[in-house]
Write a protein that holds these residues in place. Structure first.
Motif, PDB file in Angstrom:
ATOM      1  N   ALA A 234     -13.317  84.931 -19.778  1.00 59.03           N
ATOM      2  CA  ALA A 234     -14.236  84.637 -20.886  1.00 59.03           C
ATOM      3  C   ALA A 234     -14.481  83.136 -21.022  1.00 59.03           C
ATOM      4  O   ALA A 234     -15.606  82.699 -21.261  1.00 59.03           O
ATOM      5  N   ARG A 235     -13.429  82.327 -20.865  1.00 59.29           N
ATOM      6  CA  ARG A 235     -13.568  80.875 -21.036  1.00 59.29           C
ATOM      7  C   ARG A 235     -14.242  80.192 -19.852  1.00 59.29           C
ATOM      8  O   ARG A 235     -14.947  79.208 -20.027  1.00 59.29           O
ATOM      9  N   LEU A 236     -13.993  80.692 -18.661  1.00 59.04           N
ATOM     10  CA  LEU A 236     -14.456  79.990 -17.459  1.00 59.04           C
ATOM     11  C   LEU A 236     -15.612  80.700 -16.770  1.00 59.04           C
ATOM     12  O   LEU A 236     -15.870  80.436 -15.600  1.00 59.04           O
ATOM     13  N   ALA A 237     -16.301  81.576 -17.459  1.00 60.52           N
ATOM     14  CA  ALA A 237     -17.414  82.323 -16.870  1.00 60.52           C
ATOM     15  C   ALA A 237     -18.530  81.372 -16.453  1.00 60.52           C
ATOM     16  O   ALA A 237     -18.963  80.526 -17.227  1.00 60.52           O
ATOM     17  N   GLY A 238     -18.953  81.498 -15.217  1.00 66.79           N
ATOM     18  CA  GLY A 238     -20.078  80.710 -14.717  1.00 66.79           C
ATOM     19  C   GLY A 238     -19.758  79.282 -14.323  1.00 66.79           C
ATOM     20  O   GLY A 238     -20.651  78.537 -13.952  1.00 66.79           O
ATOM     21  N   GLN A 239     -18.517  78.864 -14.396  1.00 65.53           N
ATOM     22  CA  GLN A 239     -18.166  77.492 -14.039  1.00 65.53           C
ATOM     23  C   GLN A 239     -17.651  77.455 -12.603  1.00 65.53           C
ATOM     24  O   GLN A 239     -16.788  78.244 -12.228  1.00 65.53           O
ATOM     25  N   GLU A 240     -18.197  76.543 -11.838  1.00 65.48           N
ATOM     26  CA  GLU A 240     -17.736  76.367 -10.465  1.00 65.48           C
ATOM     27  C   GLU A 240     -16.564  75.389 -10.447  1.00 65.48           C
ATOM     28  O   GLU A 240     -16.513  74.463 -11.250  1.00 65.48           O
ATOM     29  N   GLU A 241     -15.628  75.590  -9.543  1.00 68.45           N
ATOM     30  CA  GLU A 241     -14.467  74.717  -9.400  1.00 68.45           C
ATOM     31  C   GLU A 241     -13.697  74.592 -10.719  1.00 68.45           C
ATOM     32  O   GLU A 241     -13.329  73.507 -11.133  1.00 68.45           O
ATOM     33  N   ALA A 242     -13.502  75.709 -11.396  1.00 66.47           N
ATOM     34  CA  ALA A 242     -12.759  75.695 -12.659  1.00 66.47           C
ATOM     35  C   ALA A 242     -11.292  75.387 -12.374  1.00 66.47           C
ATOM     36  O   ALA A 242     -10.697  75.906 -11.437  1.00 66.47           O
ATOM     37  N   THR A 243     -10.709  74.521 -13.194  1.00 67.23           N
ATOM     38  CA  THR A 243      -9.316  74.119 -13.034  1.00 67.23           C
ATOM     39  C   THR A 243      -8.506  74.603 -14.225  1.00 67.23           C
ATOM     40  O   THR A 243      -8.881  74.378 -15.366  1.00 67.23           O
ATOM     41  N   VAL A 244      -7.379  75.261 -13.930  1.00 62.07           N
ATOM     42  CA  VAL A 244      -6.486  75.788 -14.953  1.00 62.07           C
ATOM     43  C   VAL A 244      -5.150  75.074 -14.834  1.00 62.07           C
ATOM     44  O   VAL A 244      -4.606  74.950 -13.741  1.00 62.07           O
ATOM     45  N   SER A 245      -4.622  74.604 -15.949  1.00 60.89           N
ATOM     46  CA  SER A 245      -3.313  73.967 -15.979  1.00 60.89           C
ATOM     47  C   SER A 245      -2.296  74.981 -16.478  1.00 60.89           C
ATOM     48  O   SER A 245      -2.474  75.572 -17.537  1.00 60.89           O
ATOM     49  N   LEU A 246      -1.225  75.183 -15.711  1.00 62.79           N
ATOM     50  CA  LEU A 246      -0.198  76.156 -16.050  1.00 62.79           C
ATOM     51  C   LEU A 246       1.016  75.427 -16.611  1.00 62.79           C
ATOM     52  O   LEU A 246       1.640  74.619 -15.929  1.00 62.79           O
ATOM     53  N   HIS A 247       1.334  75.705 -17.870  1.00 63.14           N
ATOM     54  CA  HIS A 247       2.489  75.130 -18.548  1.00 63.14           C
ATOM     55  C   HIS A 247       3.502  76.246 -18.748  1.00 63.14           C
ATOM     56  O   HIS A 247       3.212  77.218 -19.439  1.00 63.14           O
ATOM     57  N   CYS A 248       4.651  76.119 -18.126  1.00 60.75           N
ATOM     58  CA  CYS A 248       5.673  77.149 -18.316  1.00 60.75           C
ATOM     59  C   CYS A 248       7.031  76.487 -18.479  1.00 60.75           C
ATOM     60  O   CYS A 248       7.325  75.471 -17.867  1.00 60.75           O
ATOM     61  N   ASP A 249       7.829  77.102 -19.324  1.00 64.76           N
ATOM     62  CA  ASP A 249       9.164  76.613 -19.630  1.00 64.76           C
ATOM     63  C   ASP A 249      10.049  76.721 -18.389  1.00 64.76           C
ATOM     64  O   ASP A 249       9.799  77.527 -17.494  1.00 64.76           O
ATOM     65  N   LYS A 250      11.080  75.897 -18.327  1.00 67.80           N
ATOM     66  CA  LYS A 250      12.008  75.925 -17.193  1.00 67.80           C
ATOM     67  C   LYS A 250      12.675  77.286 -17.037  1.00 67.80           C
ATOM     68  O   LYS A 250      13.046  77.680 -15.946  1.00 67.80           O
ATOM     69  N   THR A 251      12.840  78.003 -18.125  1.00 68.01           N
ATOM     70  CA  THR A 251      13.568  79.269 -18.094  1.00 68.01           C
ATOM     71  C   THR A 251      12.704  80.456 -17.670  1.00 68.01           C
ATOM     72  O   THR A 251      13.224  81.550 -17.502  1.00 68.01           O
ATOM     73  N   VAL A 252      11.401  80.250 -17.503  1.00 64.02           N
ATOM     74  CA  VAL A 252      10.508  81.341 -17.112  1.00 64.02           C
ATOM     75  C   VAL A 252      10.764  81.715 -15.661  1.00 64.02           C
ATOM     76  O   VAL A 252      10.886  80.848 -14.792  1.00 64.02           O
ATOM     77  N   ALA A 253      10.829  83.017 -15.407  1.00 68.64           N
ATOM     78  CA  ALA A 253      11.065  83.508 -14.052  1.00 68.64           C
ATOM     79  C   ALA A 253       9.873  83.189 -13.153  1.00 68.64           C
ATOM     80  O   ALA A 253       8.729  83.137 -13.605  1.00 68.64           O
ATOM     81  N   VAL A 254      10.164  83.006 -11.878  1.00 68.84           N
ATOM     82  CA  VAL A 254       9.127  82.670 -10.909  1.00 68.84           C
ATOM     83  C   VAL A 254       8.112  83.809 -10.799  1.00 68.84           C
ATOM     84  O   VAL A 254       6.926  83.569 -10.536  1.00 68.84           O
ATOM     85  N   ASP A 255       8.538  85.033 -11.022  1.00 69.72           N
ATOM     86  CA  ASP A 255       7.622  86.174 -10.962  1.00 69.72           C
ATOM     87  C   ASP A 255       6.446  85.998 -11.916  1.00 69.72           C
ATOM     88  O   ASP A 255       5.307  86.314 -11.577  1.00 69.72           O
TER      89      ASP A 255
END
Length: 134
Positions: free
Chosen positions: A90-111
């Motif tokens: 919904a947020r990135l509809a129609g945008q080319e080369e959209a960049t997403v930043s992933l913020h995750c806590d150290k304790t989050v599993a790699v899965d």
């Protein structure tokens, strides 16, 4: 007999009140900028010496909550990994080369991180893993 003019205009200017105002404005801006927090979620990000200066269009945050995980797109909480994919579409509809930043806590599993990476790959988004500087 000399005629004196009694109405002389004083051309001096007192800047003391102006410096007081500028000091108060500077103090207000310093306090206001320290209170602004771009990411309201408190996450312990992993450390890295390689930092990119790329601007992300949106952020995805994963936070561990006991045995389950909370997912956020920007600051809006979404329901599970399917909610992340719907919100990103919904947020990135129609945008080319959209960049997403992933913020995750150290304790989050790699899965969980890999699930978000798969969403980014399947939809053609560039993904940046957020870290703190060494």
């Amino acid at each position: 007999m000399a005629i004196k003019h009694g109405s002389k205009v004083d051309k001096s200017f007192s800047a003391s009140s102006m410096t007081d105002l500028m000091f108060l404005l500077l103090l207000f801006l310093l306090i206001a900028t320290t209170l602004i927090n771009p990411n309201a979620l408190k996450l312990m990000l992993p450390k890295s010496s390689n930092q990119l200066k790329d601007k992300a269009m949106t952020t995805v945050s994963i936070q561990q909550n006991g045995a389950s995980y909370n997912y956020y797109v920007e600051l809006e909480r979404v329901d599970g990994i399917a909610g992340v994919e719907q919100a990103l579409r919904a947020r990135l509809a129609g945008q080319e080369e959209a960049t997403v930043s992933l913020h995750c806590d150290k304790t989050v599993a790699v899965d969980e991180v890999v699930k978000v990476m798969n969403i980014a790959k399947d939809n053609g988004y560039r993904l940046i893993l957020a870290t703190t500087a060494n």
